[in-house]
Scaffold this active site. Structure first.
Site, PDB file in Angstrom:
ATOM      1  N   CYS A  11      57.900 -19.813 -29.331  1.00 27.46           N
ATOM      2  CA  CYS A  11      57.269 -19.757 -30.642  1.00 27.46           C
ATOM      3  C   CYS A  11      56.884 -18.318 -30.961  1.00 27.46           C
ATOM      4  O   CYS A  11      57.051 -17.411 -30.134  1.00 27.46           O
ATOM      5  CB  CYS A  11      56.029 -20.650 -30.688  1.00 27.46           C
ATOM      6  SG  CYS A  11      54.746 -20.141 -29.516  1.00 27.46           S
ATOM      7  N   CYS A  63      54.361 -16.813 -28.514  1.00 23.12           N
ATOM      8  CA  CYS A  63      54.982 -16.332 -27.268  1.00 23.12           C
ATOM      9  C   CYS A  63      55.579 -14.948 -27.486  1.00 23.12           C
ATOM     10  O   CYS A  63      55.401 -14.034 -26.672  1.00 23.12           O
ATOM     11  CB  CYS A  63      56.079 -17.283 -26.807  1.00 23.12           C
ATOM     12  SG  CYS A  63      55.539 -18.965 -26.519  1.00 23.12           S
ATOM     13  N   CYS A 101      79.051   4.271   7.436  1.00 25.63           N
ATOM     14  CA  CYS A 101      77.790   4.490   8.142  1.00 25.63           C
ATOM     15  C   CYS A 101      76.631   4.243   7.195  1.00 25.63           C
ATOM     16  O   CYS A 101      76.816   3.974   6.002  1.00 25.63           O
ATOM     17  CB  CYS A 101      77.716   5.898   8.715  1.00 25.63           C
ATOM     18  SG  CYS A 101      77.581   7.183   7.457  1.00 25.63           S
ATOM     19  N   CYS A 130      76.397   6.155   3.896  1.00 28.86           N
ATOM     20  CA  CYS A 130      77.211   5.642   2.783  1.00 28.86           C
ATOM     21  C   CYS A 130      76.447   4.561   2.018  1.00 28.86           C
ATOM     22  O   CYS A 130      76.277   4.638   0.799  1.00 28.86           O
ATOM     23  CB  CYS A 130      78.525   5.070   3.301  1.00 28.86           C
ATOM     24  SG  CYS A 130      79.499   6.165   4.343  1.00 28.86           S
ATOM     25  N   ASP A 147      54.439 -31.717   5.377  1.00 34.96           N
ATOM     26  CA  ASP A 147      54.192 -32.888   4.549  1.00 34.96           C
ATOM     27  C   ASP A 147      54.450 -34.096   5.441  1.00 34.96           C
ATOM     28  O   ASP A 147      55.175 -34.003   6.428  1.00 34.96           O
ATOM     29  CB  ASP A 147      55.149 -32.880   3.355  1.00 34.96           C
ATOM     30  CG  ASP A 147      55.079 -34.169   2.568  1.00 34.96           C
ATOM     31  OD1 ASP A 147      53.967 -34.563   2.192  1.00 34.96           O
ATOM     32  OD2 ASP A 147      56.137 -34.775   2.340  1.00 34.96           O
ATOM     33  N   ASP A 197      59.838 -31.889   1.681  1.00 40.67           N
ATOM     34  CA  ASP A 197      61.144 -32.395   1.258  1.00 40.67           C
ATOM     35  C   ASP A 197      61.791 -31.506   0.206  1.00 40.67           C
ATOM     36  O   ASP A 197      62.930 -31.718  -0.156  1.00 40.67           O
ATOM     37  CB  ASP A 197      61.043 -33.835   0.754  1.00 40.67           C
ATOM     38  CG  ASP A 197      60.168 -33.965  -0.489  1.00 40.67           C
ATOM     39  OD1 ASP A 197      59.873 -32.941  -1.133  1.00 40.67           O
ATOM     40  OD2 ASP A 197      59.776 -35.096  -0.805  1.00 40.67           O
ATOM     41  N   ASP A 212      57.409 -31.290  -3.041  1.00 35.80           N
ATOM     42  CA  ASP A 212      56.549 -30.279  -2.448  1.00 35.80           C
ATOM     43  C   ASP A 212      56.915 -28.868  -2.890  1.00 35.80           C
ATOM     44  O   ASP A 212      56.548 -27.899  -2.220  1.00 35.80           O
ATOM     45  CB  ASP A 212      56.633 -30.360  -0.915  1.00 35.80           C
ATOM     46  CG  ASP A 212      56.101 -31.684  -0.396  1.00 35.80           C
ATOM     47  OD1 ASP A 212      54.966 -32.034  -0.742  1.00 35.80           O
ATOM     48  OD2 ASP A 212      56.819 -32.358   0.349  1.00 35.80           O
TER      49      ASP A 212
END
Length: 802
Positions: free
Chosen positions: A16, A19, A82, A85, A497, A691, A695
């Protein structure tokens, strides 16, 4: 670099005008920005950078709650040899105001760059190519693959150089070992002719197999960014040019210094090529995990077209195709079983040794192996959308990540080559001033240039990450971000959990007690009423009643938090907890309530049945712990870690489960906000295992979040690491592996720094005043070559970790 750059950034969070106003204020408050225009319709922010950088812009937008949508580009880069680089490419890309982050990995020859949309991937590739390192854009849907195998070409170059160098070495050094050989050779061939032959052979070495050092190293030196090839080119070139002057214009060199070092120049190039060949072979083994994963996809599959089987290339399969799977055949792509049932070996993806039973409707994953049954499945994903492709992409992404410990290495390697060149000049000046002559001064300078090894330092961290993350994939542990390897090694407390992580996640009936009614009758009546319910406990009762003839239930009414009422076979039923019984005026049966209290104390949930106002049965329902849960907790304790369980279940249930598993800290009745607060209070070294879906906030709040699930349901976005199987013991494997990786990195860094710290002074001649030797450039070349091989070889030991 342009002083002012215009950015046009997508900001998807804008919904909006308010925002847009907040985004405008956030950008206006940032010094170094101008011409700001935020459009709420297109959801884009247009601005000009005049001193500010994209990381600062993104930080300001993120703090305002509206992060910009940036682009991530992957580049395949050639020519990096190396740390200097990779460090130079990183610095040049990171210095651009329109680049948010640049990660360049020496071990994988890959770069991952996060940047503004204004900067196209092709432009990024051109920037890197213009630095002298040809780069190509990897498309997002392009399957990840290890860098091309350089070992065959390096082997050919080494063998060619060796064939040309042996005569030079024997002619010059053979006499030192066997004086009789020296007298015989010089009596047969004049010294000047020998030197001319050595010149020709050494020139062939430098212009042939050794040409790569000059074509890369000298341009880098001219650009003011010397690297490993520059040191080799300067060292071998100096030895060759000095010897050439002695051979062709000896009058320019003092008589006492008229020695040739063609053998040093040739041997230096040959030994370094040998080292790079061995290093390339070892790095090829380091990328073996990705190659093995890619190789899991078969080339052909049997597809059913108009009901008839037909062999087609896997690349030609499309979602919806029906594929026939013979016993023992590898699954081509992700799909769903439509016909047949039997075991499928998923160990190569999940680490689970026991095959998974599959029936119609079950998912199968590309790369797994069918067991003894014939199956048919419908393809659901192809190309980059398959689980296997996502795994390979995750492994490559982790391998490209820079650990925090890499910052120290980067600071040192940034100045390493210039410092070495300065030390070589210092050694030359000191030997020229206080030494025997010009020849010894040249030898000292060349030895310093050749023995220095930024390669070992540059490879110390990324090659360990490369092997470690690949090994993790083989163990069913995917590190979404490589820095999780370092953070997990510093873990102090691991929180779990409960439901679906330490328990199976599917409640089932564990006991039934009755009073005045048969067990099957109680179960039959209860299941008839619960058939109309969507409660998770209802599913457990329905599963227990499978096979029974269920009557029809009428007038089913559910009361949240209490239970439900129904009429079954003309009888009024009440199903629920104790509060539901008492609320309906039903007197709880003492014997049944005693059993219910005992079950609740053990972590089960009691469900009561009343028929026509009389309490006649009690069911105990519980979510059983996983068989691996207790061993996981015990193993974490053996690693010296504290364990915790954070659950939304009733505190009594959580305490009962936690006590059986031996968990140190148990908290139940937690809301998602409570979990966040608890995890944040744990501070540094906190790990949360969940899971990955419910969570997600807790996973993000922990210092390291580990999502646990199955290979076809991975919550990638919320976790730092993902366990492909549902086995919580993957947490133990992940921590053990991370500790092994960090231990390996420390060993590599110690070797790389100790090697250079100890041997560069020796090459300068610090031991000579005390009667010690002056180090030969040839020995320096051998030591330098083997230092990188040592680092890569040490990292390869991680293939057995976990």
């Amino acid at each position: 670099m342009t002083s002012a750059i215009t950015l046009d950034l997508p900001v998807p969070g804008i919904s909006c005008g308010a925002c847009a106003g907040r985004v405008t204020r956030a950008l206006t408050d940032l010094p170094g920005t101008a011409d700001i225009n935020v459009n709420p319709i297109t959801k884009r922010a247009h601005l000009r950078l005049d001193g500010a950088t994209l990381p600062q812009v993104q930080e300001a937008l993120t703090q305002a709650g509206y992060p910009a949508e940036l682009i991530t580009t992957r580049l395949a880069i050639e020519g990096m040899s190396c740390a200097s680089c990779s460090g130079r490419i990183t610095r040049v890309l990171s210095a651009r105001p329109d680049v948010a982050e640049a990660q360049v990995n020496l071990a994988t020859h890959r770069a991952q760059v996060t940047h503004a949309p204004n900067l196209t991937p092709e432009a990024l590739a051109r920037i890197v190519t213009d630095l002298g390192y040809p780069a190509q854009v990897q498309q997002p849907d392009q399957p990840a693959a290890p860098p091309p195998d350089e070992a065959p070409a390096l082997r050919r170059a080494f063998l060619t150089a060796l064939a040309l160098t042996v005569p030079v070495f024997v002619a010059e050094m053979g006499g030192h070992l066997f004086p009789a050989f020296h007298h015989w050779l010089h009596g047969l061939v004049p010294t000047q002719v020998l030197w001319l032959a050595q010149l020709a052979l050494t020139l062939a070495v430098l212009m042939g197999p050794g040409r790569r050092f000059f074509t890369t190293g000298i341009p880098a030196l001219m650009r003011g960014a010397p690297e490993m090839n520059s040191l080799v080119a300067l060292g071998a070139g100096a030895a060759f040019l000095f010897s050439t002057v002695v051979t062709l214009a000896p009058q320019l060199v003092p008589v006492a210094s008229r020695h040739v070092y063609f053998e040093a120049a040739a041997v230096i190039v040959t030994l370094i090529l040998m080292g790079r060949w061995l290093e390339a072979r070892a790095k090829g083994q380091a990328g073996e995990a990705i190659r093995q994963l890619i190789a899991l996809v078969p080339e052909h599959a049997t597809v059913l077209r108009d009901g008839k089987p037909e062999q087609v290339a896997v690349a030609d399969l499309r979602p919806g195709d029906l594929v026939r799977l013979a016993p023992g055949e590898r699954v081509a792509l992700d799909g769903v079983i439509t016909e047949g049932s039997g075991p499928v070996d998923e160990s190569m993806l999940t680490g689970e040794p026991i095959p998974a039973a599959k029936t119609p409707g079950d998912p199968v994953t590309g790369g797994t192996v069918n067991g003894s049954s014939a199956l048919t499945f419908r393809v659901t994903a192809t190309g980059a959308d398959t689980v296997l492709s996502r795994i390979v992409a995750l492994v490559e992404q982790a391998q490209a990540t820079r650990l925090p410990v890499q910052a120290l290495v980067d600071r040192i390697t940034r100045v390493f080559v210039p410092v070495v060149m300065g030390l070589a000049l210092l050694a030359f000046a000191l030997w020229l001033s206080f030494g025997p002559g010009l020849a010894e001064a040249v030898v000292a300078a060349v030895a310093v240039l050749i023995i220095a090894c930024p390669c070992a330092m540059g490879l110390a961290v990324p090659v360990s990450i490369m092997v470690g993350s690949g090994r993790g994939a083989q163990l069913g542990v995917l590190f979404r971000r490589g820095d999780a390897l370092q953070k997990l090694a510093e873990a102090r407390i691991v929180s779990f959990d409960k439901t679906g992580t330490l328990t199976q996640g599917h409640p089932r009936v564990t006991a039934i007690w009755t009073d005045g009614i048969g067990r099957d009758d109680a179960l039959r009546l209860t299941a008839a009423a619960e058939a109309r319910s969507e409660h998770p406990l209802a599913a457990a009762i329905m599963s227990e009643a499978e096979g029974l003839d269920l009557p029809e239930a009428l007038d089913v009414t559910a009361t949240p938090g209490r239970g439900l009422t129904a009429t079954v076979e003309g009888q009024a039923l009440l199903i629920g907890n104790r509060a539901a019984l008492e609320g309906a005026g039903v007197v709880p049966a003492a014997a049944l309530m005693n059993e219910a209290d005992r079950a609740a104390a053990e972590g089960a949930t009691p469900v009561h049945l009343a028929v026509e106002g009389r309490h006649v049965a009690t069911f105990a329902l519980a979510d059983p712990e996983r068989a691996e849960a207790a061993p996981t907790v015990a193993a974490l304790h053996q690693l010296g870690l504290e364990t915790a369980m954070l659950s939304g279940d009733l505190p009594a249930t959580a305490r009962a489960v936690g006590a059986r598993l031996g968990i140190d800290r148990i908290e139940g009745g937690l809301t998602p906000e409570d979990k966040l607060t608890t995890i944040r209070s744990m501070g540094k070294g906190s790990v949360f295992v969940g899971d990955g879906i419910n969570d997600a906030p807790a996973l993000a709040a922990a210092e390291t979040g580990i999502a646990i699930g199955t290979g076809t349901d991975i919550a990638i976005e919320s976790a730092d690491a993902v366990l492909m199987s549902g086995d919580p013991q993957g947490v133990v494997r992940a921590i053990r592996l991370s500790r092994a990786v960090m231990r390996n990195i420390r060993q590599n860094l110690f070797w790389a720094f100790a090697y250079n710290t100890a041997l560069i002074p020796v090459a300068m001649g610090v031991l000579v005043p005390f009667g010690g030797p002056q180090l030969s450039p040839m020995l320096g070349a051998g030591a330098m070559a083997l230092s990188s091989v040592f680092v890569v070889g040490n990292a390869l030991r991680l293939r057995r970790a976990g």
